[in-house]
Each structure stands twice: as structure tokens, then as C-alpha cells.
Motif scaffolding. Structure first.
Motif, PDB file in Angstrom:
ATOM      1  N   SER A 126       0.841  -1.198   0.000  1.00 50.74           N
ATOM      2  CA  SER A 126       0.000   0.000   0.000  1.00 50.74           C
ATOM      3  C   SER A 126       0.875   1.246   0.000  1.00 50.74           C
ATOM      4  CB  SER A 126      -0.942  -0.036   1.197  1.00 50.74           C
ATOM      5  OG  SER A 126      -0.781   1.073   2.016  1.00 50.74           O
ATOM      6  N   ASP A 127       0.369   2.279  -0.647  1.00 48.94           N
ATOM      7  CA  ASP A 127       1.125   3.512  -0.865  1.00 48.94           C
ATOM      8  C   ASP A 127       0.151   4.670  -0.699  1.00 48.94           C
ATOM      9  OD1 ASP A 127       2.383   5.741  -1.939  1.00 48.94           O
ATOM     10  OD2 ASP A 127       2.910   4.808  -3.851  1.00 48.94           O
ATOM     11  N   SER A 128       0.485   5.573   0.189  1.00 51.98           N
ATOM     12  CA  SER A 128      -0.402   6.704   0.450  1.00 51.98           C
ATOM     13  C   SER A 128       0.419   7.980   0.422  1.00 51.98           C
ATOM     14  CB  SER A 128      -1.058   6.511   1.825  1.00 51.98           C
ATOM     15  OG  SER A 128      -1.847   7.612   2.154  1.00 51.98           O
ATOM     16  N   PHE A 129       0.038   8.916  -0.450  1.00 53.49           N
ATOM     17  CA  PHE A 129       0.844  10.121  -0.673  1.00 53.49           C
ATOM     18  C   PHE A 129      -0.011  11.369  -0.522  1.00 53.49           C
ATOM     19  CE2 PHE A 129       2.393  13.511  -3.353  1.00 53.49           C
ATOM     20  CZ  PHE A 129       3.770  13.470  -3.239  1.00 53.49           C
ATOM     21  N   ARG A 130       0.541  12.356   0.163  1.00 52.11           N
ATOM     22  CA  ARG A 130      -0.126  13.662   0.252  1.00 52.11           C
ATOM     23  C   ARG A 130       0.908  14.767   0.209  1.00 52.11           C
ATOM     24  NH1 ARG A 130      -5.569  15.117  -0.205  1.00 52.11           N
ATOM     25  NH2 ARG A 130      -6.762  13.290   0.387  1.00 52.11           N
ATOM     26  N   PHE A 131       0.572  15.844  -0.509  1.00 54.02           N
ATOM     27  CA  PHE A 131       1.386  17.050  -0.381  1.00 54.02           C
ATOM     28  C   PHE A 131       1.130  17.666   0.981  1.00 54.02           C
ATOM     29  CE2 PHE A 131       1.175  17.745  -5.197  1.00 54.02           C
ATOM     30  CZ  PHE A 131       2.484  17.343  -5.366  1.00 54.02           C
ATOM     31  N   HIS A 132       2.145  18.266   1.541  1.00 57.29           N
ATOM     32  CA  HIS A 132       1.901  19.134   2.692  1.00 57.29           C
ATOM     33  C   HIS A 132       1.131  20.329   2.153  1.00 57.29           C
ATOM     34  CE1 HIS A 132       5.802  17.574   4.750  1.00 57.29           C
ATOM     35  NE2 HIS A 132       4.811  16.706   4.783  1.00 57.29           N
ATOM     36  N   GLU A 133       0.148  20.762   2.879  1.00 57.08           N
ATOM     37  CA  GLU A 133      -0.637  21.871   2.337  1.00 57.08           C
ATOM     38  C   GLU A 133       0.146  23.165   2.406  1.00 57.08           C
ATOM     39  OE1 GLU A 133      -4.847  22.156   3.444  1.00 57.08           O
ATOM     40  OE2 GLU A 133      -4.595  20.068   3.965  1.00 57.08           O
TER      41      GLU A 133
ATOM     42  N   ILE B 292       4.992  35.598  -3.086  1.00 60.65           N
ATOM     43  CA  ILE B 292       3.574  35.907  -2.852  1.00 60.65           C
ATOM     44  C   ILE B 292       2.729  35.339  -3.996  1.00 60.65           C
ATOM     45  CG2 ILE B 292       1.886  37.785  -2.741  1.00 60.65           C
ATOM     46  CD1 ILE B 292       4.105  39.408  -1.257  1.00 60.65           C
ATOM     47  N   ILE B 293       3.225  35.485  -5.219  1.00 60.39           N
ATOM     48  CA  ILE B 293       2.487  34.921  -6.355  1.00 60.39           C
ATOM     49  C   ILE B 293       2.368  33.404  -6.197  1.00 60.39           C
ATOM     50  CG2 ILE B 293       2.554  34.472  -8.842  1.00 60.39           C
ATOM     51  CD1 ILE B 293       3.904  37.195  -9.197  1.00 60.39           C
ATOM     52  N   ALA B 294       3.504  32.760  -5.918  1.00 60.52           N
ATOM     53  CA  ALA B 294       3.511  31.294  -5.868  1.00 60.52           C
ATOM     54  C   ALA B 294       2.602  30.777  -4.757  1.00 60.52           C
ATOM     55  CB  ALA B 294       4.936  30.791  -5.673  1.00 60.52           C
ATOM     56  N   GLU B 295       2.554  31.490  -3.647  1.00 60.82           N
ATOM     57  CA  GLU B 295       1.785  30.976  -2.520  1.00 60.82           C
ATOM     58  C   GLU B 295       0.319  31.362  -2.573  1.00 60.82           C
ATOM     59  OE1 GLU B 295       3.771  32.207   1.008  1.00 60.82           O
ATOM     60  OE2 GLU B 295       5.401  30.756   0.742  1.00 60.82           O
ATOM     61  N   ASN B 296       0.011  32.448  -3.261  1.00 62.20           N
ATOM     62  CA  ASN B 296      -1.361  32.922  -3.207  1.00 62.20           C
ATOM     63  C   ASN B 296      -2.109  32.861  -4.535  1.00 62.20           C
ATOM     64  OD1 ASN B 296      -1.510  34.152  -0.324  1.00 62.20           O
ATOM     65  ND2 ASN B 296       0.445  34.803  -1.176  1.00 62.20           N
ATOM     66  N   ILE B 297      -1.409  33.176  -5.626  1.00 54.69           N
ATOM     67  CA  ILE B 297      -2.119  33.207  -6.906  1.00 54.69           C
ATOM     68  C   ILE B 297      -1.318  32.479  -7.985  1.00 54.69           C
ATOM     69  CG2 ILE B 297      -3.626  35.220  -6.647  1.00 54.69           C
ATOM     70  CD1 ILE B 297      -1.264  36.924  -7.741  1.00 54.69           C
ATOM     71  N   PRO B 298      -0.965  31.206  -7.732  1.00 58.22           N
ATOM     72  CA  PRO B 298      -0.180  30.491  -8.747  1.00 58.22           C
ATOM     73  C   PRO B 298      -0.970  30.311 -10.048  1.00 58.22           C
ATOM     74  CG  PRO B 298      -0.962  28.972  -7.067  1.00 58.22           C
ATOM     75  CD  PRO B 298      -1.315  30.354  -6.599  1.00 58.22           C
ATOM     76  N   LYS B 577       6.313  22.180  10.696  1.00 59.97           N
ATOM     77  CA  LYS B 577       5.740  23.520  10.782  1.00 59.97           C
ATOM     78  C   LYS B 577       4.634  23.641   9.748  1.00 59.97           C
ATOM     79  CE  LYS B 577      10.234  25.349  11.857  1.00 59.97           C
ATOM     80  NZ  LYS B 577      11.309  26.207  11.405  1.00 59.97           N
ATOM     81  N   PRO B 578       3.556  24.304  10.093  1.00 60.72           N
ATOM     82  CA  PRO B 578       2.483  24.469   9.101  1.00 60.72           C
ATOM     83  C   PRO B 578       2.871  25.521   8.076  1.00 60.72           C
ATOM     84  CG  PRO B 578       1.926  25.580  11.150  1.00 60.72           C
ATOM     85  CD  PRO B 578       3.240  24.914  11.386  1.00 60.72           C
ATOM     86  N   SER B 579       2.263  25.440   6.902  1.00 60.15           N
ATOM     87  CA  SER B 579       2.509  26.464   5.890  1.00 60.15           C
ATOM     88  C   SER B 579       1.697  27.703   6.250  1.00 60.15           C
ATOM     89  CB  SER B 579       2.083  25.955   4.526  1.00 60.15           C
ATOM     90  OG  SER B 579       0.678  25.842   4.503  1.00 60.15           O
ATOM     91  N   LEU B 580       2.028  28.808   5.600  1.00 55.56           N
ATOM     92  CA  LEU B 580       1.312  30.049   5.899  1.00 55.56           C
ATOM     93  C   LEU B 580      -0.177  29.915   5.620  1.00 55.56           C
ATOM     94  CD1 LEU B 580       3.801  32.730   4.556  1.00 55.56           C
ATOM     95  CD2 LEU B 580       3.273  32.162   6.930  1.00 55.56           C
ATOM     96  N   SER B 581      -0.501  29.244   4.503  1.00 59.55           N
ATOM     97  CA  SER B 581      -1.921  29.128   4.162  1.00 59.55           C
ATOM     98  C   SER B 581      -2.641  28.233   5.170  1.00 59.55           C
ATOM     99  CB  SER B 581      -2.081  28.580   2.746  1.00 59.55           C
ATOM    100  OG  SER B 581      -1.464  27.322   2.641  1.00 59.55           O
ATOM    101  N   GLN B 582      -1.926  27.242   5.681  1.00 57.15           N
ATOM    102  CA  GLN B 582      -2.539  26.391   6.698  1.00 57.15           C
ATOM    103  C   GLN B 582      -2.823  27.201   7.963  1.00 57.15           C
ATOM    104  OE1 GLN B 582       0.327  23.110   6.874  1.00 57.15           O
ATOM    105  NE2 GLN B 582      -1.397  21.708   6.917  1.00 57.15           N
TER     106      GLN B 582
END
Lengths: 133, 675
Positions: A126-133, B292-298, B577-582
Motif C-alpha cells: 500500500s502507498d499513500s501520498f499527500r502534499f503538505h498543504e 507571494i504569487i507562488a503561494e497565493n495566486i499560482p 511547521k504548518p505552511s502560511l496558508s494552513q
């Protein structure tokens, strides 16, 4: 199980994960057509919420992704108790790092594998992938 | 940019500043050998200077050596266009501390130097406000007094900047903040640090990193005078400044058409009133804009950078790869002089480009050469400077997509599993976030394992919190990339339900943001269910202080069936660490207590069905259950188990310790084990 046996299991799990991680990301970055051999026939994949199963389907899925450049930052492996796997020696592998897909920005990711020993070789069950948001 | 072009530029500069002689020319031979070993080595190889004069003038490679002079002269010479002339007449006696170095040491060829070129470099120095020191006009100062270091990494372009800095930071004993990271044209990566100690520590890392090609990474460092104030403006913007910039950009963004108009940004009233000089030629400004472009309006499709006095696209090249849908770019009314600059952004899939009113436009023989030169860089271009172009030549070949599959929400396989897993997650985290995690005991299998990882330190994140909350977890991190000792690996793996829960109890108190959760069920067999939960939590305990740190996590559970519910057999936690958008969306709905915390629709829906939904055997903490569990674990009967727990204030872990201690000493009477 004696403590020493368990320690051997832990060491084995770590070794499996370490070897796997190297081969896996190398294949994914450079030799995607070889990926199918790493997955067991009935393996399952959930990639950012998109699911597919079977080693052929999974390889096809990965082959359609843009060229990738993976970098692994963390790796962790745990042996899975055999109660859960019908006696098949299995390992939980968790990887995190960054990936740059061509034409896309670099992103953090988390990926979890269950590896199972089938005969002489280890395969991804099994393989589960997610980007960090 | 070609060296030919630059040289032309350099000559101009020379004229402007006038030719002067500089005291440092011959001082080199007087420098004590110990102060810069690589320099001396090169001197030896070179076999003297002045030999074969002009030999190198046409040799780009040799001209671009890993020294500040050639960097200025060849690589960033463009910078001098910024505010050109402001410093042109001043500071004529300044000298370039490490200037006047002949050519690249990689050349290893005896190469004479071009004295004109050295002059150019000098004049540029003072115009740039780069490393010059007016106090020591014309004379080489004592390098020991320099408080900065310059770092050179030959072949540094073989790996990404991120990878390189990260790898160095990981091994370097002193934390550092790289300033003005850039590449020389021979691929050497360079940056400055404003702390000599850090600089030497970085030097220690030399040959200790192996790059992906299997080569040892060599790092050279040299003391360096502090960069002049003007150049320090390249230090990243503060978060407050970025916020203001973001606001201005958002005012200039058309949400409907995805067009971003950054024309004449320097005159932006909002930025001006906040004392931000939005000079896009400055790396710090352009970097922030791109970020700012990459993170907000890509998703932008059109970008207008006209009228910004851009003389180079060096900084804009970072945009490539971050805006997959950008089709229309305007660079009109800038100061772009060289068509080769377009190479830097040729990765953009442009269909429309405006280059009107740039010096480069008039350099072409005729219209056709101009069009074909631009089209070489942007083969899909349909419109140049507003004129339609003949349709591009295309063949129907599968060139490979650059589009990733859309990200989907949680994946549960089927509704039954969804109900099972959601209920489990809700109950698990309710107890996990409660004051007492002992209640988790029955959620874990006898043979369960738990471990956690945190990512290695990231030097790039210096802008965020100074000492991030994650540092607390370092000692628990079982990152096998770092932890290589077998015994230590075993120790960091928590095993058995008692061991796991005892460890979890030690972790800081938390509150999870259930609304942030994304769940993926990736494996299902009759005996095993594997799912990963990602989301956010914050630390709420006394340790955390204010503001309570918010942490992003991914947690993988492997579970086996236990009656109607699930029992955890493997548990792996990765935090970061969370991202800014998170952070922006975190805990957006107030959640006074975990039990009433808001939950995503699917998890919420489950709670109303809880009667029919299978429940985890016993994740509700009660003393009775603790007694039962303790009795099972210790082998003692219920009375004695209760006694032990009661005497230890119902702290399970402490009770277990006391029991183990007494038991090993034989201090527990046999009747305690009579059931």
C-alpha cells in the motif's frame, strides 16, 4: 517473543525501509517503467486523494505525472505485528521530504508505505501520498 | 547574459568612473600565506601575474572565477544599472578587498590578466556599494578585522540551493543566515554570512557532504568586509513588509481574469506611504513578489511588469515553474539590454510577450531576426509586442504533461469504512486532547508500536519563529536518516500498549483542529486497516505559552479489528511547521473544548449516528477501566490494582513505574496476585 528477537525485527524493518526508500525514489525520478516491479500485484495507491490499485495501474498513474525530483528528509520504519498481516513479514515505512514536479513548484510531501515480504523480495502492498498543504 | 555584452557594459562604467590605479594591485604578494590557502595555491599554479596579457579576455570561463571581483564583473554586473550613476563620482579611492584576482582558479592555466577589466571591477565596486571599505582607501586592510565571511562552493549548481543550504545547515555547528546566495557563471555557489564564527563552522563542513552525483562538496570560505548598506537591502523583507506588499499586489490583481498588474510598482502609493521601495531589480523585492504569487495566486495567466526599470531577468527566473498557467507577460518599458536574458525565463509557456521599449529591441538587424530570436525562447508564442505571429510549428508528440492530478479530499474506500474510521478518529482525538491520555490504553494493541519524526532544521525558515516549538520534539524524533545507531533506533520505537500510552502521556497537551483533517484509507484487508490522518493541532499545555504553537502533522494508523471497533497496532506521527496558508485557516471555527470541537461534515455526520456506528471498545477514560487494564498488565488483582492507582493519583504511568519498582524488589505481597 523474546526481546532480542524483537530487536532483530526492528533492525530488519529499518533496513528494509532504508533500502526501499533509495530504490523507490530513484525509480520514480528516473526509471518509472520499473516501478511496477516494486508493487505487489494487488497493491493499492491513494495519491492526494486519487485512488487506484494493481501494480500496472499504479505504474501507469505514476508514468503520467510530470518528471519528478524527490528529496527525502525523514524516514521512519516500524515492524508490523504478524497478527495484522496473516503471518506475512511486513513493515510500515513513513517518508517525508520535498518534491519538485516539472512545471510545478517545490512542495513538501508525506508518503506512507506498507511493505510485505513475498518470497525473496519485498513489495509495496500500500502507498499513500499527500502534499503538505 | 553573455560576457561580451557585459564587457561592453563594463567599459561604459569605466568611462564614467574614470580610470584609476588601485593600491591593492600588488599587495597580494604581501599577504601572509596563512590567510587564504586557496589563493596561494592558485598563485603558485599561476606562475606569476601579468603573463600573457589579455589572454583571457575572450574566455568566459576563465573570467568567472570564484572571487568577488569576477562575480561582480561578470555575473551581477547588471546590478550596477540600478541607480547607475549615484555613486559614480564618489569614493574614488576605495578598493576591492579581494578584487584584482586573476581569473578562475578552476582554469589552472597560467593566464594573464586584463588590466582594463580590473579597473572595471573597481569602478563597479564603488558604484554598487558592494564590499568596499572607505576607511582603508587604496590599501589592503587587515583581513582579521573583517567580520563577515564569504563562502564559495565550487560546482554548487549541481544541486538545488535549498538542498545545499540545508545540507550545510544540518552539519554546521553554528546556525547561519545566508546573505545574497548566487551562482558564478562557472557554477560556483556563493553567499555571505555576517558572522565569522559561523563562516568558519561552514568551512568545517567541507567535504563532509556527498551530493547526489556522489561527489564530496568542497566549501571554501574567506573573511570578508561587511557588505555596504545599500547591498544589505537585499536581506529579506520583514513579515510586516511582506504583508503590505501582499496587500498592494492583491489590489493589483484581477480575480476574474487572473491578471496581475505590477506596472510601475515603485510609484505604488500604498507601498510608498509604507516606506517600501518596490524596486524590482532588488532581489529581496522580486523574491518576495514571486513568493507571494507562488503561494497565493499560482493560477495567474497574465503578468504585467512593465515600467519597472528592470535591467536583468536574473531574479525573475525564479518565477519559472511556479505559474503553470501564465501565458501573457509584459516586460515593456524596462531596461533589458540583452536578448540572452530571455533564456532565464524561457521555461515560461508564454503565448503573449511584450518587450516594447527595451534597449534590446533595437539591437536586431530587422524584424525577422527579432521575432525568430524571441520565438527561439518561447516556441508557443502567438503575439509579440501586440503583433500576431505566424502559428508556431508543432508536432503531435507526447511531450509529457506538466499538470498534476487535482488534489482530492479524504479517501475512505467505502461508506462503511468511512463511518468506522471517522468515529474512531473522533473518539481517539477526543481522548488524546483531554487532560488524561490514559484512556487511550484500550485503543492500542498489546504489540503496538509508536514512533515520531520531525524534519531536520531548515535554515531557510529563519523568518518564522526564532526557536520553533518543534525543537522540543527533537529528542523523540526517530528519523532514520539521522538516527543510525541500532540501539537508539530501538529505544525511540515505543512498544506495547503500556509503553506507547506512557509515552503519549508525556507529550505536550494538545487540541486538534478536526476541521483541518484529511483522511486517506490506503489499505484494507480482513485483518488490517491502514489510514493516514493529516491536519493541525496546537499545544495547549503550560509549556506552550502564548501564542500556542500550531503544528502540522501526518499520522498513520495501522489497526486490527477489535469487536465492533478498531485497535491500533502501528502508529506513526510526523510533525512539521504548518505552511502560511494552513496557519491562515487554522482553528477558524472556535473550539472551546475538544469534545465539542467542530468537525468536518463527514466526521460530524458520524457522531449523530454514533448509536449504530461501531465504537472503539473503551476510549472513554474511567477509573474502572484503568483498574481493569492495570490488573491485566500487572497481573495483580482488582483490589490491589485499585490501591496502587489510587495511591498514585490515578496516574497510570506512575502507578506502573511504582509497581515495576516494588515488584522487582519483591515488595509486593503474594496475595496481591490472587485473583
Amino acid at each position: 517473543m523474546a526481546a532480542s528477537d524483537f530487536k532483530i525485527k526492528i533492525a530488519q524493518a529499518c533496513q528494509a525501509g532504508e533500502e526501499f526508500q533509495k530504490i523507490y525514489y530513484d525509480s520514480l525520478d528516473k526509471r518509472r517503467n520499473k516501478l511496477s516491479k516494486l508493487y505487489s500485484a494487488d497493491a493499492s495507491l491513494v495519491w492526494n486523494g486519487n485512488a487506484c490499485s494493481g501494480s500496472q495501474q499504479i505504474t501507469k498513474f505514476y508514468e503520467q505525472l510530470p518528471t519528478s525530483d524527490f528529496r527525502v528528509d525523514t524516514l521512519d520504519c516500524q515492524p508490523i505485528a504478524e497478527e495484522a498481516t496473516n503471518g506475512v513479514t511486513s513493515v510500515l515505512v513513513t517518508v517525508s521530504g520535498t518534491v519538485k514536479f516539472e512545471g510545478n513548484r517545490m512542495q513538501g510531501f508525506n508518503q506512507t508505505f506498507v511493505l510485505a515480504q513475498t518470497g525473496d523480495v519485498w513489495k509495496v502492498a500500500s502507498d499513500s501520498f499527500r502534499f503538505h498543504e | 547574459m553573455s560576457s561580451h555584452y557585459r564587457r561592453k557594459d563594463s567599459f561604459k562604467v569605466t568611462t564614467k568612473g574614470g580610470l584609476r590605479t588601485f593600491g591593492d594591485h600588488d599587495d597580494r604578494t604581501m599577504s601572509p600565506p596563512s590567510q587564504s590557502s586557496w589563493k596561494d595555491r592558485r598563485s603558485r599554479r599561476k606562475g606569476g601575474r601579468g603573463y600573457r596579457k589579455n589572454q583571457s579576455s575572450g574566455d568566459d570561463k576563465m573570467r568567472d572565477g570564484p572571487n568577488p571581483r569576477s562575480r561582480l564583473e561578470d555575473d551581477d554586473g547588471d546590478i550596477s544599472m540600478d541607480d547607475a550613476g549615484t555613486a559614480g563620482g564618489a569614493g574614488g579611492n576605495r578598493f576591492a578587498p579581494y578584487g584584482a584576482r586573476p581569473k578562475s582558479r578552476r582554469g589552472y592555466r597560467p593566464g594573464g590578466r586584463d588590466d582594463n577589466t580590473d579597473m572595471d571591477a573597481h569602478n563597479k565596486f564603488k558604484r554598487l556599494g558592494l564590499p568596499v571599505s572607505s576607511r582603508h582607501g587604496g590599501r589592503r586592510s587587515n583581513r582579521e578585522t573583517y567580520t563577515w565571511m564569504k563562502i564559495y562552493i565550487p560546482f554548487g549548481n549541481k544541486n538545488s540551493k535549498e538542498w545545499l543550504l540545508k545540507s550545510i545547515q544540518d552539519l554546521c555547528t553554528v546556525p547561519f543566515q545566508p546573505i545574497d546566495f548566487h551562482y558564478l557563471s562557472d557554477g560556483t555557489a556563493c553567499f555571505y554570512v555576517d558572522d565569522k564564527r559561523a563562516g568558519y563552522a561552514i568551512g568545517e563542513v567541507s567535504k563532509r557532504i556527498t551530493n547526489t552525483n556522489g561527489h564530496k562538496v568542497v566549501i571554501n570560505c574567506k573573511p570578508h568586509p561587511p557588505l555596504a548598506e545599500r547591498f544589505l537591502k537585499n536581506i529579506p523583507l520583514t513579515e510586516a513588509q511582506i504583508e503590505i506588499l501582499k496587500r498592494s499586489m492583491s489590489n493589483r490583481y484581477d480575480v476574474l481574469t487572473h491578471k496581475l498588474n505590477l506596472s510601475n510598482l515603485l510609484q505604488d502609493e500604498d507601498l510608498k506611504s509604507n516606506n517600501i521601495q518596490a524596486i524590482l531589480n532588488r532581489p529581496n523585492i522580486m523574491e518576495s513578489v514571486i513568493k507571494i504569487i507562488a503561494e497565493n495566486i499560482p493560477q495567474i495567466t497574465s503578468l504585467d511588469l512593465s515600467n519597472n526599470k528592470l535591467y536583468s531577468l536574473d531574479n525573475l527566473k525564479e518565477l519559472v515553474g511556479k505559474v503553470p498557467l501564465l501565458r501573457n507577460l509584459s516586460l515593456a518599458k524596462n531596461m533589458l539590454k540583452n536578448e540572452k536574458d530571455l533564456d532565464k525565463i524561457s521555461g515560461l509557456k508564454l503565448e503573449e510577450l511584450t518587450l516594447d521599449a527595451n534597449p534590446l529591441c533595437v539591437q536586431f538587424r530587422d524584424e525577422t531576426t527579432y521575432v525568430s530570436s524571441v520565438r527561439k525562447r518561447f516556441p508557443k508564442l502567438l503575439k509579440l509586442d501586440g503583433h500576431e505571429l505566424p502559428p508556431p510549428i508543432t508536432f503531435d508528440v507526447d511531450t509529457g504533461s506538466e499538470v498534476l492530478p487535482d488534489q482530492q479530499g479524504s479517501y475512505y474506500i467505502n461508506d462503511q469504512l468511512k463511518s468506522l474510521v471517522c468515529t474512531f478518529i473522533q473518539q481517539y482525538f477526543a481522548v488524546y486532547d483531554s487532560e488524561n491520555r490514559q484512556g487511550l490504553l484500550d485503543a492500542y494493541h498489546e504489540k503496538s508500536c509508536f514512533s515520531m519524526t520531525i524534519p531536520p532544521n531548515n535554515p531557510r525558515d529563519s523568518s518564522s519563529q526564532k526557536v520553533h516549538s518543534l525543537s522540543y520534539y527533537i529528542k523523540f524524533s526517530r528519523n532514520l536518516q539521522k538516527v543510525t545507531d541500532i540501539d537508539y533506533r530501538s529505544k525511540l520505537l515505543k512498544t506495547s500498549k503500556l509503553g506507547v500510552v506512557a509515552f503519549l502521556t508525556e507529550l505536550p497537551e494538545t487540541q486538534h483542529d478536526l476541521a483541518s483533517f484529511v483522511v486517506d484509507i490506503s489499505m484494507q484487508t480482513p485483518t488490517l486497516l491502514c489510514f493516514t490522518v493529516s491536519g493541525l493541532f496546537k499545544e495547549t499545555g503550560r509549556r506552550s505559552g502564548h501564542p500556542q504553537p500550531i503544528i502540522a502533522f501526518s499520522r498513520t494508523f495501522l489497526t486490527v479489528p477489535a469487536g465492533p471497533g478498531l485497535c491500533i497496532i502501528n502508529d506513526q506521527l510526523s510533525i512539521r511547521k504548518p505552511s502560511l496558508s494552513q496557519l491562515k485557516g487554522a482553528f477558524s471555527t472556535p473550539a472551546p473544548t475538544p469534545s465539542t470541537s467542530p468537525v468536518p461534515p463527514e466526521i460530524q455526520a458520524q457522531s449523530s449516528l454514533s448509536q449504530s456506528a461501531p465504537l472503539v471498545a473503551a476510549v472513554t477514560p474511567t477509573h474502572q477501566e484503568m483498574i481493569q487494564s492495570f490488573s491485566q498488565q500487572s497481573g495483580m488483582n482488582v483490589e490491589w490494582s485499585q490501591k496502587c492507582l489510587c495511591e498514585n493519583n490515578w496516574n497510570y504511568e506512575q502507578s506502573a513505574r511504582v509497581f515495576t519498582d516494588l515488584h522487582s524488589k519483591g515488595n509486593i505481597p503474594p496475595e496481591a496476585f490472587v485473583k
